[in-house]
Design an enzyme around this catalytic site. Structure first.
Site, PDB file in Angstrom:
ATOM      1  CG  ASP A  61      -1.948   1.122   1.211  1.00  0.00           C
ATOM      2  OD1 ASP A  61      -2.507   1.410   0.138  1.00  0.00           O
ATOM      3  OD2 ASP A  61      -2.182   1.723   2.271  1.00  0.00           O
TER       4      ASP A  61
ATOM      5  CB  SER B   8      -5.963   3.163  -0.112  1.00  0.00           C
ATOM      6  OG  SER B   8      -4.569   3.389  -0.114  1.00  0.00           O
TER       7      SER B   8
ATOM      8  CD  GLN C  26      -4.339   1.550  -3.011  1.00  0.00           C
ATOM      9  OE1 GLN C  26      -3.950   2.711  -3.032  1.00  0.00           O
ATOM     10  NE2 GLN C  26      -3.920   0.668  -2.095  1.00  0.00           N
TER      11      GLN C  26
END
Length: 283
Positions: A199, A223, A273
């Site tokens: 991430d 995110s 993502q």
């Protein structure tokens, strides 16, 4: 990171297994999404037999997490078949869900095998600048934390975008990463830690394409959802190459894809993502 991933098992409640985990300080003023992803993976893994490692997960970030509040993880044992197990993990703070994740586990099996090759000509990590030196010169709490408190070391192939650089505006980049210090040998812990690291920089190709640095005043990036597939075992305390690209951005959102390779060229994981990317004055 290891302390955050050491969840406390508080026992089963109705059809759920309940765990609690600590919140780590973050300079952004909210929980780092990779931490909550990794903790959710650990919680789900605790409910599956050890010979079935996680092979995929899909998660939605629902609310920003608070730094000073512990996190509760509720795991629903959705299904256990002959080869696959499915789990749903909900992460809560103060009774409100902050992340919802579903994960699949599979007994190790054999079958057809191929992979997309690792890019050629990528500089070795030892030849790239140690970003801790750059970050330590920036008088900002986030920079100081990234320089010394981040559990992963990262070295950008094309150079970092913490500050405006005037570099090529390309929607792709490569990042070498590894955990600081030796990790235990538990393969499940390495898979969870890889989710943690996945991430960190995955939205950067979106920013790099438009010449936007993290220090841009008014930039808001977060995110929204995260998907990950583990293909092969890997150690996160050894150098891994994270190859990233963004195929599209629009409507205040951007999509990025990532492939993570071991140093010997094995494709160990894939990532996708979508994130919120709001830049003042952007049309």
């Amino acid at each position: 990171m290891l302390a955050a991933l050491n969840l406390v098992d508080t026992g089963a409640r109705t059809n759920e297994d309940i765990f609690t985990g600590a919140s780590q300080w973050s300079p952004q003023g909210r929980l780092f999404g990779g931490q909550v992803l990794a903790q959710s993976v650990v919680a789900a893994t605790r409910t599956v037999q050890v010979e079935r490692p996680i092979h995929s997960m899909h998660g939605y970030f629902l609310r920003p997490g608070a730094l000073e509040v512990p996190i509760t993880f509720a795991v629903d044992r959705i299904h256990d078949g002959r080869s696959f197990s499915t789990r749903r993990t909900q992460a809560y703070q103060q009774g409100l869900p902050i992340l919802s994740m579903i994960a699949s586990f599979q007994t190790v099996d054999e079958g057809l095998e191929h992979q997309k090759a690792m890019p050629e000509g990528v500089p070795d990590p030892e030849t790239l600048a140690d970003e801790r030196e750059l970050l330590s010169t920036i008088d900002h709490p986030a920079a100081r934390f990234w320089a010394s408190g981040r559990p992963f070391e990262m070295r950008h192939v094309e150079g970092p975008i913490y500050l405006p650089t005037g570099g090529e505006r390309t929607a792709s980049q490569g990042v070498w990463l590894r955990a600081r210090g030796r990790m235990p040998d538990d393969p499940a812990l390495h898979r969870a830690a890889l989710a943690y690291a996945s991430d960190y920089t995955i939205l950067e190709p979106i920013l790099r394409r438009h010449g936007v640095a993290w220090a841009t005043p008014g930039l808001k990036a977060a995110s929204l959802d995260h998907a990950m597939w583990w293909h092969r075992p890997a150690r996160v305390d050894e150098w891994l190459l994270y190859v990233q690209e963004s195929p599209t951005a629009g409507g205040g959102r951007g999509l990025s894809h990532g492939r993570i390779y071991s140093r010997d060229g094995a494709l160990v994981a894939s990532v996708a993502q979508e994130g919120m990317t709001r830049v003042p004055g952007a049309s």
